[in-house]
Design an enzyme around this catalytic site. Structure first.
Site, short mmCIF file in Angstrom:
data_model
loop_
_atom_site.label_atom_id
_atom_site.label_comp_id
_atom_site.label_asym_id
_atom_site.label_seq_id
_atom_site.Cartn_x
_atom_site.Cartn_y
_atom_site.Cartn_z
N PRO A 108 0.83 -1.21 0.00
CA PRO A 108 0.00 0.00 0.00
C PRO A 108 0.86 1.25 0.00
O PRO A 108 1.86 1.31 0.71
CB PRO A 108 -0.79 -0.10 1.31
CG PRO A 108 -0.72 -1.52 1.71
CD PRO A 108 0.54 -2.08 1.13
N GLU B 117 22.10 -9.96 4.81
CA GLU B 117 22.08 -10.12 3.36
C GLU B 117 23.50 -10.15 2.79
O GLU B 117 23.79 -10.89 1.85
CB GLU B 117 21.26 -9.02 2.69
CG GLU B 117 19.78 -9.03 3.05
CD GLU B 117 19.10 -10.37 2.80
OE1 GLU B 117 19.49 -11.08 1.85
OE2 GLU B 117 18.18 -10.71 3.57
P1 ADP Z 1 -1.30 2.72 -3.79
O1 ADP Z 1 -2.42 2.81 -4.77
O2 ADP Z 1 -0.15 1.87 -4.26
O3 ADP Z 1 -1.71 2.34 -2.42
P2 ADP Z 1 -1.17 5.52 -4.29
O4 ADP Z 1 -0.98 5.50 -5.74
O5 ADP Z 1 -2.55 5.76 -3.82
O6 ADP Z 1 -0.66 4.18 -3.65
O7 ADP Z 1 -0.16 6.56 -3.65
C1 ADP Z 1 -0.54 7.49 -2.70
C2 ADP Z 1 0.21 8.79 -2.89
O8 ADP Z 1 1.58 8.63 -2.57
C3 ADP Z 1 0.19 9.27 -4.30
O9 ADP Z 1 -0.92 10.06 -4.53
C4 ADP Z 1 1.47 10.08 -4.39
O10 ADP Z 1 1.27 11.38 -3.92
C5 ADP Z 1 2.39 9.37 -3.43
N1 ADP Z 1 3.28 8.46 -4.15
C6 ADP Z 1 3.31 7.12 -4.03
N2 ADP Z 1 4.26 6.58 -4.79
C7 ADP Z 1 4.84 7.59 -5.46
C8 ADP Z 1 5.90 7.67 -6.42
N3 ADP Z 1 6.55 6.57 -6.86
N4 ADP Z 1 6.25 8.89 -6.88
C9 ADP Z 1 5.60 9.98 -6.46
N5 ADP Z 1 4.60 9.97 -5.56
C10 ADP Z 1 4.22 8.80 -5.05
ZN ZN Z 2 18.35 -14.80 4.97
#
Ligand code: ADP
Ligand code: ZN
Ligand code: MG
Length: 645
Positions: free
Chosen positions: A222, A443
């Site tokens: 998540p 590791e």
């Molecule tokens: P998931 O759906 O995997 O639970 P989200 O896409 O809802 O996660 O991410 C929540 C927020 O976290 C996004 O709206 C963004 O602001 C931030 N975020 C998460 N991953 C990234 C990333 N790789 N680059 C930039 N922002 C990110």
């Molecule tokens: Zn191990």
């Protein structure tokens, strides 16, 4: 988009707004009635008189005309009469009286004798309050029915809009998310780039006969940016984006989820090329038949509908189905078959460099003070997800606003970090300094042994970025598929597995719980060596014969024992010998390469992820301390348990 009804949800324990509304309406009606009655009475200059007085007027010949409505008699006098009301006397010509219930036989005669005009009205003079009283139960019932219906609407959907899709449709031209807004996740991004190409120009794929994927499953913890990536695909491709969340399907009416799936797909086809995005797929796609008791009908219907929709359209229809989940292991296997969600894209937790990039994205529109070093901030948050980092930046901005500053300073970020870290539950896996060190050595231990031992599979990658299943990984990739495994390979494999714990012991003099999986794997291998491959020293070339049926769950437990108690004990001893041997060998290998171990652990702390070549290079660099032959010097003969291969 019709989320309006949500507003009507009332907090538990208080009356809902709809109830208050109904109460107000009823009170309003009541007041209007009372006012009407009062008004009609006041405007009326009729004076209420006794029946006997009326008869006297009649006998005196003063009554000009009367109107009889049921028991009510109203009339007009030809000459005004006076009547004492309290202290004053009132003159009146219009009067009102009531016929006695036992009737008046002489009335008709009297009227005729005095030439009074008489009019009879049908008794429609239903008094309003009587109507109201008669209607009250009905009003209440209807009111309650309305309230119940509103409740149901608030909880789920209206009874009347069953099957209407609650799909959120983002207009692609307004979808502002681009791949640039997603930092890290390089693998996922490049694969998705390909999908964008498919949406842009499907012919390019079809010309060469490539079956374009229908379903893409984004898998990751998540907050790693799965939803963000899906939106970025829509933004890049410039196509409509229909998004539904798995939990939206959990409805109170059976069959609603299924029809919603149908609607979503129909809508998507109408707008093709388009993207359907199912967030939290696991909430509908959970393995069927799992769980105890029945009552999964609704979800199964929804899932079945989804499966048939996935099968029911052609790749040429240009609809891309994307889904996200953080629990791929719970998904129904049918969902993952070819032609359905057959492309799996893993979204990993960000590494140190990725974290810096993510922070940079989120500070874009937030002015930073000069003392902020994003590299350092990122370093302080191993295991943080993109969502965590965004959260920190936001908290820091709030800190800055609180002290009415123009820019975010390092102290703001520090405070935000503490706040966010404190609020985080353990499962988000932000690790303490000590834990990081332990994992790095663990590791590094695996990696050094894997790199150094002759028969071990070549090292592919070492990482201490925590993942759902483990705190770190050392990945080895065999040079080729191996069908026959020599004894030396197994010995080296066991040594590599044991090296994690061995490194912890050697360097930190700590043993941790982190080696549980290692031990399980090692034990499995050792047992197979003794039981299936006849590699036991005392037992010799013996195997537990008979077929095993591993189809059944718990097959391991149900296996028939093909050997005696005494043999079982011998097997255990053999297994233990093999394992202690491997442990010993691991420890020796690491002792011989201690400088490499130290260096590797340090580099891991620094970069969190190292490729196989980088590890080899590090080991090479520290090799001057260790002559090359030592590697060959450790083999089989020093091991207590080694038998003939
Ligand atoms: P998931 O759906 O995997 O639970 P989200 O896409 O809802 O996660 O991410 C929540 C927020 O976290 C996004 O709206 C963004 O602001 C931030 N975020 C998460 N991953 C990234 C990333 N790789 N680059 C930039 N922002 C990110
Ligand atoms: Zn191990
Ligand atoms: Mg999400």
């Amino acid at each position: 988009m019709n989320r309006g009804q949500k507003d009507e949800q009332a907090p538990n324990g208080s009356f809902s707004p709809s109830f208050r509304q109904a109460a107000w309406i009823m009170a309003g009606i009541l007041m209007a009635m009372l006012a009407y009655q009062a008004l009609t009475r006041d405007l009326d200059d009729r004076v209420r008189i006794e029946y006997s007085t009326f008869r006297r007027h009649l006998k005196d010949g003063k009554v000009a005309r009367i109107t009889v409505t049921g028991e009510e008699i109203t009339g007009e006098l030809s000459v005004a009469a006076t009547r004492e009301v309290g202290d004053e006397s009132v003159e009146y010509t219009h009067f009102l009286t009531y016929l006695p219930p036992f009737g008046d036989d002489e009335l008709l005669g009297l009227l005729e004798r005095h030439g009074t005009t008489m009019q009879v009205e049908p008794d429609t003079g239903v008094r309003l309050h009587e109507v109201f009283i008669a209607a009250l139960p009905w009003i209440l019932m209807i009111g309650i029915a309305i309230m119940i219906m509103r409740r149901m609407q608030a909880q789920g959907q209206s009874m009347f809009s069953i099957g209407k899709t609650r799909v959120r449709l983002f207009d692609a031209s307004k979808s502002t998310v681009r791949f640039d807004d997603v930092a890290g996740a390089h693998g996922a991004k490049s694969e998705l780039q390909e999908m964008v190409g498919f949406l842009d120009d499907p012919q390019r794929f079809q010309r060469v006969g490539a079956r374009t994927p229908k379903g893409i499953l984004l898998v990751g913890a998540p907050g790693t940016g799965k939803t963000l990536l899906a939106r970025a695909v829509a933004g890049e491709a410039g196509v409509p984006f229909l998004s539904i969340t798995g939990s939206d399907f959990m409805e109170m009416f059976v069959g609603v989820g299924a029809s919603r799936v149908r609607d979503t797909f129909r809508e998507a086809k109408k707008r093709a090329p388009s993207i359907i995005f199912i967030d939290e797929l696991d909430s509908i796609g959970r393995r069927r038949g799992a769980g105890l008791g029945g009552g999964h009908d609704e979800r199964e219907q929804t899932l079945n509908q989804l499966l048939s929709e996935l099968d029911g359209f052609e790749p040429s229809e240009n609809v891309l189905v994307m889904a996200a989940t953080n629990r791929p292991d719970t998904l129904d296997p049918a969902l993952l078959r070819p032609g359905r969600f057959d492309r799996r894209i893993t979204v990993d937790l960000p590494t140190q460099a990725d974290r810096v990039a993510i922070l940079q994205i989120h500070v874009r529109n937030r002015p930073l003070d000069d003392d902020v070093n994003l590299e350092e901030v990122a370093r302080g948050m191993p295991g943080a997800t993109g969502a965590d980092l965004e959260n920190i930046v936001n908290e820091a901005a709030m800190e800055a606003a609180r002290r009415q500053a123009e820019k975010i300073c390092a102290a703001d970020i520090e405070r935000a970090r503490d706040k966010v870290l404190l609020g985080m539950k353990r499962e988000t896996m932000v690790l303490s300094e000590q834990e990081c060190q332990l994992i790095a050595y663990h590791e590094a231990g695996h990696a050094v042994t894997a790199a150094v031992l002759e028969y071990a599979d070549p090292l592919y990658k070492v990482s201490i970025v925590p993942r759902a299943e483990s705190m770190g990984v050392t990945q080895q990739v065999p040079e080729r598929d191996m069908y026959v495994r020599p004894r030396q390979y197994l010995d080296d494999r066991l040594a590599v597995i044991m090296s994690g714990r061995a490194a912890e012991e050697l360097v930190l003099q700590i043993v941790s719980t982190g080696a549980e999986n290692d031990f399980r794997e090692a034990t499995q291998i050792a047992r197979k060596m003794v039981l299936d491959w006849g590699m036991g020293q005392k037992l010799g070339p013996m195997t537990r014969s008979g077929g095993r049926d591993e189809v059944f769950l718990g097959g391991e437990l149900a296996q028939r024992r093909e050997f005696s108690e005494a043999t079982a004990r011998e097997v255990d001893e053999e297994v233990r010998d093999i394992l202690t041997g491997a442990q010993h060998r691991a420890l020796e290998t690491l002792k011989a390469h201690r400088p490499a171990l130290e260096r590797l652990a340090a580099s891991l702390r620094e970069q969190e992820e190292l490729s196989g070549e980088m590890v080899l290079q590090i080991i090479q660099e520290s090799a001057d301390a260790v002559p090359e032959q030592t590697v060959e010097g450790i083999p089989g003969d020093t091991r207590p348990s080694s038998g003939p291969a």
